[in-house]
Design an enzyme around this catalytic site. Structure first.
Site, PDB file in Angstrom:
ATOM      1  N   GLU A  84     -15.974 -79.412  -0.503  1.00 47.48           N
ATOM      2  CA  GLU A  84     -16.516 -80.027   0.717  1.00 47.48           C
ATOM      3  C   GLU A  84     -16.289 -79.031   1.832  1.00 47.48           C
ATOM      4  OE1 GLU A  84     -18.257 -82.636   0.824  1.00 47.48           O
ATOM      5  OE2 GLU A  84     -17.905 -83.330  -1.214  1.00 47.48           O
ATOM      6  N   SER A 135     -13.162 -74.068   4.119  1.00 45.62           N
ATOM      7  CA  SER A 135     -14.239 -73.224   4.639  1.00 45.62           C
ATOM      8  C   SER A 135     -15.230 -72.834   3.542  1.00 45.62           C
ATOM      9  CB  SER A 135     -13.628 -71.954   5.224  1.00 45.62           C
ATOM     10  OG  SER A 135     -12.984 -71.221   4.191  1.00 45.62           O
ATOM     11  N   CYS A 140     -15.424 -81.162  10.321  1.00 44.53           N
ATOM     12  CA  CYS A 140     -16.542 -80.723   9.481  1.00 44.53           C
ATOM     13  C   CYS A 140     -17.833 -81.402   9.920  1.00 44.53           C
ATOM     14  CB  CYS A 140     -16.255 -81.032   8.027  1.00 44.53           C
ATOM     15  SG  CYS A 140     -15.706 -82.725   7.771  1.00 44.53           S
TER      16      CYS A 140
HETATM   17  P1  NAP Z   1      -9.735 -72.691   4.355  1.00 46.77           P
HETATM   18  O1  NAP Z   1      -9.265 -71.532   5.147  1.00 46.77           O
HETATM   19  O2  NAP Z   1     -10.906 -72.481   3.460  1.00 46.77           O
HETATM   20  O3  NAP Z   1      -8.461 -73.203   3.523  1.00 46.77           O
HETATM   21  C1  NAP Z   1      -8.508 -74.313   2.635  1.00 46.77           C
HETATM   22  C2  NAP Z   1      -7.563 -74.047   1.463  1.00 46.77           C
HETATM   23  O4  NAP Z   1      -8.169 -73.118   0.575  1.00 46.77           O
HETATM   24  C3  NAP Z   1      -6.224 -73.452   1.835  1.00 46.77           C
HETATM   25  O5  NAP Z   1      -5.234 -73.975   0.979  1.00 46.77           O
HETATM   26  C4  NAP Z   1      -6.414 -71.983   1.557  1.00 46.77           C
HETATM   27  O6  NAP Z   1      -5.180 -71.384   1.245  1.00 46.77           O
HETATM   28  C5  NAP Z   1      -7.315 -71.993   0.348  1.00 46.77           C
HETATM   29  N1  NAP Z   1      -8.171 -70.805   0.249  1.00 46.77           N
HETATM   30  C6  NAP Z   1      -9.062 -70.378   1.174  1.00 46.77           C
HETATM   31  N2  NAP Z   1      -9.691 -69.279   0.736  1.00 46.77           N
HETATM   32  C7  NAP Z   1      -9.186 -69.000  -0.495  1.00 46.77           C
HETATM   33  C8  NAP Z   1      -9.450 -67.988  -1.471  1.00 46.77           C
HETATM   34  N3  NAP Z   1     -10.359 -67.034  -1.260  1.00 46.77           N
HETATM   35  N4  NAP Z   1      -8.759 -68.023  -2.613  1.00 46.77           N
HETATM   36  C9  NAP Z   1      -7.817 -68.973  -2.828  1.00 46.77           C
HETATM   37  N5  NAP Z   1      -7.524 -69.951  -1.946  1.00 46.77           N
HETATM   38  C10 NAP Z   1      -8.205 -69.974  -0.789  1.00 46.77           C
HETATM   39  O7  NAP Z   1     -10.144 -73.912   5.309  1.00 46.77           O
HETATM   40  P2  NAP Z   1      -9.359 -74.455   6.596  1.00 46.77           P
HETATM   41  O8  NAP Z   1      -9.497 -73.487   7.698  1.00 46.77           O
HETATM   42  O9  NAP Z   1      -8.044 -74.925   6.223  1.00 46.77           O
HETATM   43  O10 NAP Z   1     -10.179 -75.773   7.007  1.00 46.77           O
HETATM   44  C11 NAP Z   1     -11.206 -75.786   7.951  1.00 46.77           C
HETATM   45  C12 NAP Z   1     -12.556 -75.830   7.246  1.00 46.77           C
HETATM   46  O11 NAP Z   1     -12.608 -77.000   6.427  1.00 46.77           O
HETATM   47  C13 NAP Z   1     -13.738 -75.943   8.188  1.00 46.77           C
HETATM   48  O12 NAP Z   1     -14.744 -75.102   7.722  1.00 46.77           O
HETATM   49  C14 NAP Z   1     -14.148 -77.406   8.074  1.00 46.77           C
HETATM   50  O13 NAP Z   1     -15.497 -77.664   8.379  1.00 46.77           O
HETATM   51  C15 NAP Z   1     -13.848 -77.670   6.636  1.00 46.77           C
HETATM   52  N6  NAP Z   1     -13.657 -79.098   6.376  1.00 46.77           N
HETATM   53  C16 NAP Z   1     -14.562 -79.741   5.582  1.00 46.77           C
HETATM   54  C17 NAP Z   1     -14.416 -81.093   5.352  1.00 46.77           C
HETATM   55  C18 NAP Z   1     -15.388 -81.819   4.485  1.00 46.77           C
HETATM   56  O14 NAP Z   1     -15.061 -82.912   4.055  1.00 46.77           O
HETATM   57  N7  NAP Z   1     -16.563 -81.276   4.216  1.00 46.77           N
HETATM   58  C19 NAP Z   1     -13.337 -81.798   5.918  1.00 46.77           C
HETATM   59  C20 NAP Z   1     -12.425 -81.102   6.700  1.00 46.77           C
HETATM   60  C21 NAP Z   1     -12.594 -79.739   6.916  1.00 46.77           C
HETATM   61  P3  NAP Z   1      -4.752 -69.973   1.903  1.00 46.77           P
HETATM   62  O15 NAP Z   1      -4.848 -70.166   3.381  1.00 46.77           O
HETATM   63  O16 NAP Z   1      -3.365 -69.781   1.384  1.00 46.77           O
HETATM   64  O17 NAP Z   1      -5.731 -68.986   1.382  1.00 46.77           O
END
Ligand code: NAP
Length: 507
Positions: free
Chosen positions: A263, A240, A300
């Protein structure tokens, strides 16, 4: 399931337990308990990665190509267990996960072939000019070298292809960089099995276990410690905007800042131009609805924003077809309870900003489509309309004429993709639009839908902020390896000291 989960971290090839465990929250099946990471464990994994780099960083391309193929084979050997646990944890259907496994193993083999080819090394040579006046020129040789240990964070929506052995890990190992993965708490069981496959392939290749570690964790502490660890040289992150931005800021604030390849999400605008709309408004409406609801909109590249010429011929058929198709779409299971909740909250927040054509009827861990219609003026004024609501939410933006369409394109934030739905008669407008769009996105498409990202040489999966934190990079395709390399110039070095690829006559 034949696999017996141990629930431990995998640090440099060894299972490591923890005093504290967290419970997984699968969509179906039993909850399991997994070790929770600590800063001390992050330090152990990073030190092991640095030690492994001393040999892995100088391994041959053939050794690493075989490693990548070995990982692909080891994943295939665990196929049935992987599909079962990934279905339980993510709620994604079997066919999707089988396809995603193929993408993951295909990607590993793709990078094996890429490094065997060797073009990515970008070898350069300026021969010495000893007689040049007024000063002689030294001999210069350049090649791309690995940067050292890399931290990887996967996203919840691709438990295989953008996770433990996903594109970031594949490209980092291909580059000869050891990897420390922060496991995603939404799919810890899937992560464990994939990590075991990587450890097995490392052992079979006779490479140091420190080339790979998986640290589980359901708190931000593991991730924040990892990106700040002095031995980590770069971060590959998929997730995210909020999480990515927080970690990016930490990387920039380090005593020695490091690149953070985040990303992130995007609303991937689709521009339906006049002639295409006139010729196939209904088909386009149906196609958009199908793309918008694929995987419950949890991509995404989900095309969340669609730009439509107001009152143009075909516009009504488009909207009617989209509403009808979306009305008929059953609620779908979301990846996590938190994502389902965030979808409802995000959709409710936007409902006040435009006309609601279809309202969200989602319950618990599921989501049903939501459709809004706004004017270009509303879209440009309310920045929230440009921010991803992760799930099946679509915003139709009506533009009154080509000038407004161009103004809207200029007002867009950075995106992963933009799509043109166009026919031959739309060419003049498309020509004016393209120079604006190519400054906003990583990939421009014509007459398709942005969901579905090819793993290929020319692919760009990235884009200007906030789509990614580094617009010069891609996380998918051959160029992804560049993120984990840096150019080194060798001036007048004896051949015997040079890396193998440079130690030969070059043009
Ligand atoms: P997320 O909540 O940001 O989590 C991704 C990873 O980051 C997790 O391991 C999470 O661990 C960690 N994380 C998140 N915030 C953190 C912080 N403040 N400090 C430390 N670690 C942190 O994302 P998601 O919900 O899994 O995935 C969905 C998102 O990914 C959507 O926005 C989607 O568009 C995007 N995405 C992008 C792509 C691309 O290639 N551009 C591809 C697929 C998905 P914790 O949960 O333990 O914090």
């Amino acid at each position: 399931m034949s696999y017996d989960f141990h629930g431990q971290h995998l640090i440099a090839g060894a299972r490591v337990d923890a005093a504290e465990r967290f419970a997984s929250s699968p969509a179906t099946g039993p909850s399991r308990r997994f070790a929770n990471g600590t800063p001390a464990l992050v330090d152990t994994a990073c030190r092991a990665a640095e030690e492994a780099f001393e040999s892995f960083g100088w391994s041959t391309r053939e050794t690493r190509a075989r490693l990548l193929e070995g990982i692909a084979g080891a994943i295939e050997g665990r196929a049935a267990d992987l599909t079962e646990i990934a279905m339980q944890e993510s709620g994604l259907p079997e066919a999707r996960l089988v396809g995603e496994r193929g993408r993951t193993t295909g990607q590993l083999r793709y990078f094996a072939a890429l490094i065997r080819g060797g073009d990515y090394l970008d070898l350069r040579h300026d021969a010495a000019l000893p007689d040049r006046q007024p000063l002689p020129r030294p001999e210069l040789r350049m090649m791309q070298r690995p940067i050292g240990p890399v931290a990887v964070f996967g996203a919840s929506n691709f438990p295989l292809a953008f996770s433990v052995a996903g594109g970031d890990t594949a490209s980092a190992l291909a580059a000869a960089c050891p990897v420390v993965v922060k496991g995603h708490p939404a799919h810890p069981g899937t992560s464990e099995i994939v990590a075991e496959a990587i450890a097995e392939a490392l052992r079979a290749a006779g490479l140091p276990g420190g080339c790979f570690s998986l640290i589980h964790g359901d708190s931000v502490e593991v991730g924040t410690t990892l990106v700040q660890h002095p031995l980590i040289r770069a971060v590959g992150f998929t997730g995210s905007l909020r999480g990515g931005r927080a970690l990016f800021d930490l990387c920039a604030a380090r005593a020695e800042p490091i690149p953070f390849f985040g990303e992130l999400g995007s609303v991937n605008p689709v521009f339906v131009l006049h002639e295409a709309l006139r010729a196939r408004g209904q088909t386009l409406g149906e196609g958009w609805a199908a793309s918008l609801t694929m995987g419950a909109g949890q991509f995404c590249t989900n095309p969340g924003v669609l730009v439509l010429p107001a009152g143009a011929e075909g516009a009504d058929s488009f909207v009617t077809a989209a509403v009808t198709a979306l009305e008929g779409a059953a609620p779908q299971t979301m990846l996590t309870d938190g994502i389902a909740e965030a979808f409802r909250a995000g959709a409710a927040g936007l409902e006040a900003l435009g006309a609601v054509l279809l309202r969200n009827e989602s319950r618990a861990r599921s989501a049903a489509p939501v459709l809004l219609r706004v004017t270009a003026e509303q879209f440009l004024r309310e920045r929230a309309l440009q921010h991803e609501v992760f799930g099946p939410l679509g915003v139709i933006v009506e533009v009154a004429g080509d000038a407004e369409l161009l103004a809207l394109a200029r007002g867009l934030e950075g995106q992963l993709t933009a799509t043109l739905q166009m026919d031959a008669g739309d060419m003049p407008l498309a020509r004016r639009l393209l120079p604006v769009l190519e400054r906003k996105v990583g990939r421009v498409l014509a007459n398709g839908w942005p969901t579905g990202v090819e793993v290929a040489d020319a692919m760009v999966h990235g884009g200007p902020y906030p789509a990614s934190t580094n617009f010069g990079a891609t996380s998918v395709g051959g160029m992804a390896i560049r993120r984990f390399l840096r150019p080194v110039c060798y001036q007048n070095l004896p051949m015997a000291l040079l890396p193998e690829e440079l130690a030969r006559p070059l043009e």
